[in-house]
Motif scaffolding. Structure first.
Motif, short mmCIF file in Angstrom:
data_model
loop_
_atom_site.label_atom_id
_atom_site.label_comp_id
_atom_site.label_asym_id
_atom_site.label_seq_id
_atom_site.Cartn_x
_atom_site.Cartn_y
_atom_site.Cartn_z
N VAL A 193 0.80 -1.30 -0.02
CA VAL A 193 -0.12 -0.03 -0.13
C VAL A 193 0.95 1.21 -0.05
O VAL A 193 1.70 1.49 1.09
CB VAL A 193 -1.01 -0.01 1.14
N PRO A 201 0.21 5.84 3.86
CA PRO A 201 0.37 5.45 5.40
C PRO A 201 -0.98 4.60 5.79
O PRO A 201 -2.04 4.61 5.16
CB PRO A 201 0.26 6.89 6.03
N PRO A 202 -0.84 3.94 6.78
CA PRO A 202 -1.96 3.15 7.44
C PRO A 202 -3.00 3.74 7.55
O PRO A 202 -3.03 5.09 8.16
CB PRO A 202 -1.39 2.47 8.87
N ASN A 227 -6.84 4.27 0.93
CA ASN A 227 -6.14 3.09 -0.14
C ASN A 227 -6.02 1.94 0.97
O ASN A 227 -5.88 0.75 0.61
CB ASN A 227 -4.88 3.69 -0.30
N ASP A 228 -5.28 2.17 1.91
CA ASP A 228 -5.06 1.16 3.09
C ASP A 228 -6.42 0.43 3.47
O ASP A 228 -6.39 -0.90 3.65
CB ASP A 228 -4.36 1.70 4.44
N ARG A 273 -6.60 -3.68 2.74
CA ARG A 273 -6.74 -4.74 3.73
C ARG A 273 -7.99 -5.56 3.61
O ARG A 273 -8.00 -6.87 4.14
CB ARG A 273 -6.95 -3.98 5.32
N VAL A 314 -0.17 -7.15 4.15
CA VAL A 314 -0.21 -5.66 3.63
C VAL A 314 0.99 -5.14 4.33
O VAL A 314 1.37 -5.11 5.30
CB VAL A 314 -1.51 -5.33 4.28
N GLU A 315 1.73 -4.17 3.35
CA GLU A 315 3.02 -3.66 3.63
C GLU A 315 2.75 -2.13 3.22
O GLU A 315 2.59 -2.02 2.24
CB GLU A 315 4.07 -4.43 2.85
N ASN A 316 2.74 -1.18 4.24
CA ASN A 316 2.54 0.13 3.82
C ASN A 316 4.18 0.87 3.63
O ASN A 316 4.87 0.72 4.40
CB ASN A 316 1.98 1.06 4.95
N ARG A 317 4.12 1.45 2.17
CA ARG A 317 5.45 2.09 2.17
C ARG A 317 4.90 3.40 1.12
O ARG A 317 4.80 3.39 0.07
CB ARG A 317 6.24 1.17 0.97
N SER A 318 4.83 4.33 2.25
CA SER A 318 4.30 5.55 1.69
C SER A 318 5.41 6.65 1.08
O SER A 318 6.71 6.29 1.48
CB SER A 318 3.56 6.29 2.88
N GLY A 346 6.10 3.40 -2.92
CA GLY A 346 5.49 2.21 -2.96
C GLY A 346 5.28 1.34 -4.06
O GLY A 346 5.55 0.21 -4.37
#
Length: 327
Positions: A39, A42-43, A47-48, A52, A68-72, A79
């Motif tokens: 994603v 950020p959580p 979008n997040d 999920r 699920v991996e957040n990379r903002s 990401g």
């Protein structure tokens, strides 16, 4: 007799040959091990949330643990780039959005990847309408009243956005051009601080993804004016679309799409598409998305690719006309 002996000899020889079997295509199979759904925000954001819910349904279908991996960063570009440069084995996916693969390249932002060459579209996951809301201190309740107020007070209304070149920014620019009004853009670093200032009256109006403002609208802290989508939302049945309110050319729906690295083998891409399309029909997913104002899609990879091209052209034209530059 000779004919019978010849036939017998032929059959006896044939019996010694290996049996010829038709080739059977082996079903596509993902490599063993966990998968990740990146994603690029950020959580806790829209979008997040969409990612999920999708991961909960997609993992069991693929029989894989889907993390699920957040990379903002850089409006979703960081990401998405991470996945574009990942091993093309089907185990790295991104739930990216319009900003990262359509708007940013269309507006000339420096891009570490080429969306057309480095990403394989899997499916368009969901559409998220942009909601136009105003601070309650502004004496307007309809789009016509808002436009009238802006025309009587040129340069006095500020419209917030989640950043230069974001879809909320471009939606505001589209309304500015279509309605012929003089309003001032105030960019923020994300939707949350913009919504906070909108409630406080520091800015007067804003487009945003529905989830970013729904709780404030429901509490009365913000006043909804119109939706920039093709149809009304069940969450706000009394709020008209911009087309219904007299501005049919202003349409803005954020979207989230599933992509993989470009060199992912076609059988794996097809497997991922079939699984995602199945997940997007799950009643629990449809309900969860609906509660956020989102509509699941699940189109084909070719349709998604064409959609990306069309969106890049459309938002690029709007941005260039308004002389929009990226941060």
């Amino acid at each position: 007799m000779n004919t019978r002996r010849q036939f017998g000899a032929i059959m006896a020889g044939a019996a010694l040959l290996p049996l010829a079997r038709p080739a059977i295509a082996q079903p596509a199979r993902l490599p063993d091990g966990p998968m990740r759904l990146v994603v690029p925000f950020p959580p806790g954001g829209p979008n997040d949330l969409v990612a999920r819910v999708l991961a909960q349904k997609l993992g069991p279908i693929l029989e894989r643990n889907l993390v699920v991996e957040n990379r903002s960063g850089a409006g979703g570009v960081v990401g998405t780039d991470n996945v574009a440069k990942s091993a093309p084995d089907g185990r790295s996916l991104a739930l990216t959005s319009a900003g990262a693969i359509a708007i940013s390249p269309a507006l000339g932002a420096p891009m570490p990847f080429d969306a057309a060459k480095d990403l394989a579209p899997i499916t368009l996951v969901a559409l998220m309408p942009e909601l136009l809301a105003v601070t309650p201190s502004l004496p307007v309740r309809t789009l016509a009243e808002l436009i009238g107020y802006a025309k009587r007070n040129p340069g006095k209304l500020n419209f917030a956005s989640s950043g230069n070149g974001s879809m909320p920014h471009l939606a505001g620019e589209s309304l500015r051009a279509a309605a012929g009004i003089d309003i001032v853009h105030v960019p923020y670093r994300g939707a949350a601080p913009a919504v906070t200032d909108l409630m406080a009256g520091q800015v007067q109006m804003m487009f945003a993804d529905m989830p970013a403002m729904m709780s404030q609208v429901q509490s009365g802290a913000l006043r909804p004016v119109a939706l920039a989508s093709k149809e009304r939302s069940p969450l706000l049945p009394e709020t008209p679309t911009l087309a219904e309110a007299g501005q049919p050319s202003v349409e803005a729906e954020n979207w989230y799409g599933l992509v993989a690295p470009a060199r992912t083998p076609e059988p794996i891409r097809n497997l991922l598409h079939e699984a995602a399309a199945r997940a997007l029909k799950d009643p629990e997913l449809v309900k969860a998305y609906g509660e956020q104002g989102a509509r699941p899609v699940g189109n084909s990879p070719a349709e998604f690719r064409d959609f990306i091209v069309a969106e890049t052209q459309r938002w690029g034209a709007i941005g260039r006309r308004a002389n929009v530059t990226m941060d």
